[in-house]
Design a protein around this motif. Structure first.
Motif, short mmCIF file in Angstrom:
data_model
loop_
_atom_site.label_atom_id
_atom_site.label_comp_id
_atom_site.label_asym_id
_atom_site.label_seq_id
_atom_site.Cartn_x
_atom_site.Cartn_y
_atom_site.Cartn_z
N MET A 199 0.84 -1.19 0.00
CA MET A 199 0.00 0.00 0.00
C MET A 199 0.88 1.25 0.00
O MET A 199 1.88 1.31 0.71
CB MET A 199 -0.89 -0.01 1.25
N ASP A 228 1.35 7.19 3.52
CA ASP A 228 0.35 8.22 3.84
C ASP A 228 0.43 9.43 2.91
O ASP A 228 -0.57 9.95 2.44
CB ASP A 228 0.54 8.69 5.28
N LEU A 262 -1.09 8.18 -0.73
CA LEU A 262 -2.47 7.70 -0.86
C LEU A 262 -3.48 8.72 -0.33
O LEU A 262 -4.60 8.81 -0.80
CB LEU A 262 -2.63 6.37 -0.14
N VAL A 301 -2.60 5.20 6.77
CA VAL A 301 -2.50 3.88 6.14
C VAL A 301 -2.35 2.80 7.21
O VAL A 301 -2.91 1.70 7.09
CB VAL A 301 -1.32 3.85 5.16
N GLY A 305 -0.77 -5.01 4.49
CA GLY A 305 -1.07 -3.89 3.62
C GLY A 305 -0.66 -4.13 2.18
O GLY A 305 -0.60 -3.19 1.38
#
Length: 229
Positions: free
Chosen positions: A77, A80, A83, A95, A195
């Protein structure tokens, strides 16, 4: 000057060079030891997820076929700052808040047309059919067009284990990828507790097949995964 006197500086130089070589050797050994320790720590942390993948995809009985597409390698992922997640009240969401759970993810604009509503319904039903394992799975709707979520669909997303999050469109497209010829919103995606995006179901997937995959994964990692938030 005697022969003994002339040899004294040479002996001191040899001693100094020998001492420096010993220091370099000791430093190299410490560096190798530190790297080995870091590798061992990484292996310990990653081993449970690796083991569950191995159990699910390698040690499965002949004839068992997963219905979702395995993403190899899995894709972490975004951080921060990239995203940029926000909830429906506009509050920033880290996140890290999403990690520690399996995530069943859908992507759609805030207007949430028929395909979006269908995915939200499937997410709710698929979580429920996991029974005692449902608390290990969160359902996530990532809104990727900056528009506020349509109010009519929000009441069904207020239960624990549900997320409605605005996400940066570019960062999201760099993480989750649709199948060739499909839109990002056409699929359901699975993210593991670290993640990492690790599975994508086809656009025309049967929810019964998604259920089978989820049940197998829950069983494969039951020995190490936590009960839920």
């Amino acid at each position: 000057m005697s022969t003994h006197d002339r040899s004294a500086p040479d002996s001191a130089l040899q001693f100094s060079v020998h001492g420096l070589a010993q220091q370099d050797l000791a430093q190299a050994q410490r560096t190798r030891s530190g790297r080995l320790k870091m590798l061992l720590v990484w292996l310990v942390c990653a081993a449970p997820v690796i083991a569950s993948y191995f159990t699910y995809y390698v040690l499965r009985p002949q004839g068992r076929v997963n219905h979702g597409d395995l993403i190899t390698p899995s894709r972490p992922m975004p951080a921060d700052g990239r995203l940029a997640l926000h909830d429906v009240q506009g509050r920033a969401v880290s996140v890290a808040a999403l990690k520690g759970q399996w995530l069943l993810v859908s992507v759609a604009g805030g207007a949430c047309a028929a395909e979006c509503e269908r995915h939200l319904y499937w997410q709710r039903q698929l979580r429920e059919v996991l029974g005692k394992d449902k608390d290990r799975l969160d359902r996530v709707w990532l809104v990727n067009d900056g528009e506020p979520p349509r109010p009519a669909v929000l009441p069904g997303l207020s239960a624990p284990g549900s997320w409605v999050l605005q996400a940066d469109r570019e960062a999201l497209s760099g993480w989750l990828v649709p199948a060739a010829g499909q839109a990002l919103s056409a699929h359901l995606y699975l993210v593991d507790p670290r993640g990492d995006w690790m599975m994508r179901w086809p656009a025309d997937a049967d929810p019964a097949d998604i259920k089978k995959d989820l049940l197998r994964l829950m069983k494969a990692n039951n020995s190490w995964d936590e009960a839920g938030r």
